[in-house]
Design an enzyme around this catalytic site. Sequence first.
Site, PDB file in Angstrom:
ATOM      1  NE  ARG A  71      21.696  20.862  55.923  1.00  0.00           N
ATOM      2  CZ  ARG A  71      21.463  20.160  54.823  1.00  0.00           C
ATOM      3  NH1 ARG A  71      22.397  19.396  54.341  1.00  0.00           N
ATOM      4  NH2 ARG A  71      20.314  20.222  54.210  1.00  0.00           N
TER       5      ARG A  71
ATOM      6  CE  LYS B 277       4.420   8.427  58.148  1.00  0.00           C
ATOM      7  NZ  LYS B 277       3.905   9.679  57.594  1.00  0.00           N
TER       8      LYS B 277
ATOM      9  CE  LYS C 259      -4.689  11.585  63.991  1.00  0.00           C
ATOM     10  NZ  LYS C 259      -4.887  12.977  63.640  1.00  0.00           N
TER      11      LYS C 259
ATOM     12  CG  ASP D 177       2.687   9.561  53.724  1.00  0.00           C
ATOM     13  OD1 ASP D 177       3.584   9.966  54.500  1.00  0.00           O
ATOM     14  OD2 ASP D 177       1.653  10.201  53.485  1.00  0.00           O
TER      15      ASP D 177
ATOM     16  CG  HIS E 264      -0.685   7.289  60.145  1.00  0.00           C
ATOM     17  ND1 HIS E 264       0.214   7.460  61.171  1.00  0.00           N
ATOM     18  CD2 HIS E 264      -0.449   8.300  59.272  1.00  0.00           C
ATOM     19  CE1 HIS E 264       0.966   8.534  60.917  1.00  0.00           C
ATOM     20  NE2 HIS E 264       0.586   9.056  59.778  1.00  0.00           N
TER      21      HIS E 264
ATOM     22  CE  LYS F 227      -1.027  12.598  51.018  1.00  0.00           C
ATOM     23  NZ  LYS F 227      -1.221  13.087  52.386  1.00  0.00           N
TER      24      LYS F 227
ATOM     25  CE  LYS G  29      -8.018  14.772  58.577  1.00  0.00           C
ATOM     26  NZ  LYS G  29      -6.629  14.543  58.158  1.00  0.00           N
TER      27      LYS G  29
END
Length: 494
Positions: free
Chosen positions: A46, A148, A182, A235, A240, A337, A342
């Site tokens: 936009r 997604k 991945k 999410d 995933h 989260k 990680k």
Amino acid sequence: SQIDPHLFVIFGATGDLTKRKLIPALYHLMQDEDVARRCVVLGAARSDWTDERFREAARTALREQGYAEETVDAWCTRNLHYQCLGPEGNDYEGLRERVEQLERHRNLTGNRVFYFSLPPSIYTQAIEGLGAVGLNTSSGWSRVVVEKPFGHDLDSAQRLNERVHQHFDEDQVYRIDHYLGKETVQNLMAFRFGNALFESMWNREHIDRVEITVAEPLGVGGRAGYYDQSGHVRDMVQNHLTQLLSLVAMEPPASMDADAIRDEKVKVLNAVQQPDPRADVALGQYRAGTMGGEPVPGYRDEPDVPADSDTETFAAMRLNVANWRWQGVPFFLRTGKRLPRKLTQIAVRFQSAPVSLFQADGGPCVPRDADCEAAPNELLITLQPDEGFDLRFEVKAPGNSDDGSMPLETQQLSFSYQDAFGPVPDAYETLLRDIIVGDPTLFVRADEVEASWQLYTPLLETDLPVHSYEAGTWGPDAVDRLLPTWTSTGRTRS
Ligand code: BG6
């Protein structure tokens, strides 16, 4: 495979994904001069940007990622263009004219990719806009790529599929789940179907349980507008983690053909029983805590999160795959989260030896006995970070125990992807190449996305308690009810 000349149109070209992932991946793919000459990128959004402004944003993004200035400048100038879709984002007529003009000018043959890097609420508008001006067909191939989340629940996913199919055939549609790009996720197939050793044990006779962990230290960042409406199940779990589950649990496909593989993935998803929301699921939301020695705010104090938000930032659950291979083997999923680090890992725990001969009190004992410590073999498949495998087994430690019994110790055989092959390629680059060459294997088919939503419907429709957990820990206490000890990280909490 050969890359055809084509026009790559990005909707949402001023957004974050374009800058962080799409432009670098396209740039990389076009390092080959021959490819670069035949591929043109048209950003659309936009905002009232010009070609030059879009190029400048791309240059900055590429430089930030460490690419050399000269080649970046030349590529941006030659390959990038921009088309404003008007303040309402609906000037598809203008888009069509620009597409045709660029194709004439650059001698392209009508092959087109339309990549929706858009808020899901405007997917339908974009699909219909393309259809209305005839951009769903051309003298070459046309492909549409949808990020997604594909829908919000089963019902909306079905409706979106219907809309898409009014204008595009299923083989033109590429639903992205970046986990499938991945390298190490793809390697799951090589590992399972290229090695007879494990495949013969990959079933309820030998496996005790499977745990899938996707942990992130990051909080919700600046994405609360989207995330607070979605929550962690939508999410991460629906896409995933469910993809990882299907690759671990699927039957061997008849061939490596895209549909043969996707048929098996759908089949196994259809065998997964819907979890009982109250017995099999634990949800959580992070509160303030400390990470890496620094205080971090709680979820409700993040920008744009309502102070009374009940959105989950953590989900754990137990699933049962009701088929001949897996019946009775629990699959535990855990993701959140603001977890300590990680970690994306699949831990497969094999059954213990039926009798242990090595107990301190002179054994033998059977693993069912409370005091019998026969450690089971474990296979850890790590997808992020430090991609690789570890196979844990028992060895005799040197010497003898005081009581004369044989001392055992757990050791492991390890394979590191990085040591063997160097850095792992970026998922987006793999996926963009597949879109351009027309290989749908790593994309989610319409029936697959629906099967996945179907699985989580009762959970999404139940008003479940969302337990608080401290940022920097492994989730709420309620997880212990599902599984007190996780193979990947020892205890549930740090
Ligand atoms: C995205 C989610 O799909 O995946 C994010 O929307 C999440 O919330 C991200 O952070 C994780 O991806 P990766 O590749 O870093 O594991």
